[in-house]
Design a protein around this motif. Structure first.
Motif, PDB file in Angstrom:
ATOM      1  N   ALA A 164       0.846  -1.199   0.000  1.00 43.44           N
ATOM      2  CA  ALA A 164       0.000   0.000   0.000  1.00 43.44           C
ATOM      3  C   ALA A 164       0.876   1.243   0.000  1.00 43.44           C
ATOM      4  CB  ALA A 164      -0.918   0.004   1.220  1.00 43.44           C
ATOM      5  N   ASP A 166       0.359   5.178   1.393  1.00 45.01           N
ATOM      6  CA  ASP A 166      -0.520   6.050   2.180  1.00 45.01           C
ATOM      7  C   ASP A 166      -1.824   5.335   2.561  1.00 45.01           C
ATOM      8  OD1 ASP A 166       1.256   8.248   2.039  1.00 45.01           O
ATOM      9  OD2 ASP A 166       0.490   8.754   0.046  1.00 45.01           O
ATOM     10  N   GLY A 167      -1.686   4.040   2.818  1.00 46.77           N
ATOM     11  CA  GLY A 167      -2.846   3.262   3.243  1.00 46.77           C
ATOM     12  C   GLY A 167      -3.728   2.778   2.115  1.00 46.77           C
ATOM     13  N   GLU A 168      -3.457   3.220   0.879  1.00 44.20           N
ATOM     14  CA  GLU A 168      -4.246   2.783  -0.273  1.00 44.20           C
ATOM     15  C   GLU A 168      -3.632   1.508  -0.840  1.00 44.20           C
ATOM     16  OE1 GLU A 168      -6.976   4.012  -1.717  1.00 44.20           O
ATOM     17  OE2 GLU A 168      -7.210   5.644  -0.277  1.00 44.20           O
ATOM     18  N   PRO A 169      -4.394   0.406  -0.918  1.00 46.95           N
ATOM     19  CA  PRO A 169      -3.850  -0.848  -1.450  1.00 46.95           C
ATOM     20  C   PRO A 169      -3.358  -0.676  -2.886  1.00 46.95           C
ATOM     21  CG  PRO A 169      -5.939  -1.232  -0.343  1.00 46.95           C
ATOM     22  CD  PRO A 169      -5.787   0.254  -0.453  1.00 46.95           C
ATOM     23  N   VAL A 170      -2.257  -1.351  -3.202  1.00 49.11           N
ATOM     24  CA  VAL A 170      -1.659  -1.281  -4.542  1.00 49.11           C
ATOM     25  C   VAL A 170      -1.903  -2.603  -5.261  1.00 49.11           C
ATOM     26  CG1 VAL A 170       0.517  -1.168  -5.810  1.00 49.11           C
ATOM     27  CG2 VAL A 170       0.087   0.411  -3.921  1.00 49.11           C
ATOM     28  N   GLU A 175       0.031   2.084 -10.193  1.00 56.91           N
ATOM     29  CA  GLU A 175      -0.675   2.773  -9.123  1.00 56.91           C
ATOM     30  C   GLU A 175       0.281   3.425  -8.126  1.00 56.91           C
ATOM     31  OE1 GLU A 175      -4.663  -0.061  -9.066  1.00 56.91           O
ATOM     32  OE2 GLU A 175      -3.172  -0.236  -7.475  1.00 56.91           O
ATOM     33  N   LEU A 179      -0.177   7.300  -6.838  1.00 55.04           N
ATOM     34  CA  LEU A 179      -0.395   7.675  -5.441  1.00 55.04           C
ATOM     35  C   LEU A 179       0.677   8.631  -4.934  1.00 55.04           C
ATOM     36  CD1 LEU A 179      -1.471   4.165  -4.109  1.00 55.04           C
ATOM     37  CD2 LEU A 179      -2.927   6.197  -4.274  1.00 55.04           C
ATOM     38  N   LYS A 182       0.266  12.332  -5.981  1.00 57.04           N
ATOM     39  CA  LYS A 182      -0.797  13.109  -5.338  1.00 57.04           C
ATOM     40  C   LYS A 182      -0.212  14.091  -4.336  1.00 57.04           C
ATOM     41  CE  LYS A 182      -4.642   9.816  -5.747  1.00 57.04           C
ATOM     42  NZ  LYS A 182      -5.626   9.003  -4.994  1.00 57.04           N
ATOM     43  N   THR A 189       5.365  10.487   2.248  1.00 57.05           N
ATOM     44  CA  THR A 189       4.459   9.439   1.781  1.00 57.05           C
ATOM     45  C   THR A 189       4.834   8.151   2.502  1.00 57.05           C
ATOM     46  OG1 THR A 189       3.570   8.283  -0.152  1.00 57.05           O
ATOM     47  CG2 THR A 189       5.904   8.806  -0.201  1.00 57.05           C
TER      48      THR A 189
END
Length: 364
Positions: A164, A166-170, A175, A179, A182, A189
């Protein structure tokens, strides 16, 4: 001595001086020439090029040759006569040195980069081949490379599994950059990763390398050189867990351009269908895990090498067709391919004796 004789001798000495100077003067050019070709279905140096274990394989015939280009080394300085001679020959190409070795790359750096690209191309070739055969290959997003002196150096390592950002799954390599960008340069990050050592140990034990113990790593972003995008200095890529061993042995070869031919060789060995039906097919082209074929350098030298080795067909990346058609060796058909499936369709036409159905470079 008469004035006439003095003039002759002076001119002669001047000519000799100029010739000597030409031999001494070095020019910023490099030379490409046809390199060896190797049948991916055969042996090289006493070992099979493709060795597949724990899976049924089938007999093959004919050739699926990968091709190479010989290039002068990064530290070799051509003389002016060598460059002129190379320009005049049909079986070599003289190009600016920076074309092959940009940014002052040393011979060691070029060799290391070629070795890494060759290794990555093997993994993509295996994945593309197994995908074509409907054999499932678990995939994970990893740190493929860390840029020297970048913010990520010392924080992330090549081979770390990226779970992940920033906590967003990859889910795929692209991706990661999406991320990271951003952020604004200078912001932190957070990466959630499975360290490379733990991932490798898990895979060796037959376990899922993505399920290992994770850790969080904070990296402060920097600005890209060309714009204001935030970067951390890594290249994200894919790693695969293959269901059975596929070993590609080919020493003294670098770069990614053999990917297509490795994929075709693997498919041939794992298929009941004899892809070539005894024909001599050669080719080149990078390949990604989805089977997309990409362009390469030195295409004209590779077609010369292929025809010299005996090839009748040459798998040519579509983007290389304009260059390849400038000097086509007699008796060699340039097969235009954009995907792995294009190459397989062309081989089917070869087997069925319908060459008129094969898409050829220069013929729309």
């Amino acid at each position: 001595m008469s004035r006439r004789h003095a003039t002759i001798f002076s001119s002669l000495f001047l000519l000799i001086g100029l010739l000597c100077a030409m031999l001494v003067v070095r020019v910023p050019y490099s030379e490409l020439s046809p390199g060896p070709t190797v049948n991916t279905l055969g042996h090289h140096g006493g070992d099979p090029v493709l060795n597949i274990e724990d899976r049924k394989t089938y007999p093959t015939s004919g050739h699926l040759n990968m091709t190479t280009v010989r290039v002068t080394s990064a530290d070799y300085q051509m003389s002016l006569p060598e460059a002129v001679y190379g320009w005049l020959r049909d079986d070599s190409a003289v190009v600016p040195h920076d074309t092959l070795y940009p940014d002052g790359k040393t011979a060691e750096q070029a060799e290391q980069e070629n070795a890494e690209e060759f290794s990555q191309s093997q993994e993509s070739a295996k994945a593309a081949a197994l995908e074509e055969l409907d054999i499932e290959v678990p995939t994970r997003t990893v740190v493929a490379a860390v840029v020297k002196d970048s913010p990520a150096e010392g924080a992330l390592r090549a081979g770390d599994v990226i779970k992940a950002v920033d906590g967003e799954p990859v889910g795929r390599p692209g991706e990661v950059a999406e991320l990271v960008t951003k952020h604004k340069p200078g912001e932190d990050t957070e990466f959630t990763v499975v360290p490379v050592k733990e991932a490798a140990a898990a895979e060796k034990d037959g376990e899922d390398p993505t399920k290992g113990r994770t850790k969080k790593v904070t990296v402060t972003t920097a600005a890209a050189d060309d714009d204001k995008r935030a970067i951390v200095g890594i290249q994200a890529g894919s790693a695969y867990t293959f269901p059975f061993p596929i070993d590609i042995k080919l020493a003294d070869v670098g770069g990614p351009s053999a990917g297509l031919m490795f994929s075709l060789g693997i498919i041939d060995k794992l298929s009941r269908t004899d892809l070539t039906d005894g024909e001599f097919v050669a080719g080149t082209g990078t390949i990604d895990a989805e089977g997309k074929v990409g362009p390469i350098g030195g295409i004209q030298m590779k077609t010369l090498a292929a025809r010299s080795a005996g090839a009748s067909y040459f798998m040519t990346p579509e983007a290389n067709c304009p260059s390849a058609t400038r000097n086509v060796p007699n008796g060699l058909k340039l097969v235009k391919v954009g995907t792995l499936q294009d190459a397989l369709d062309a081989l089917k036409s070869v087997r069925e004796g319908t060459p008129e159905e094969i898409p050829v470079c220069g013929r729309d």
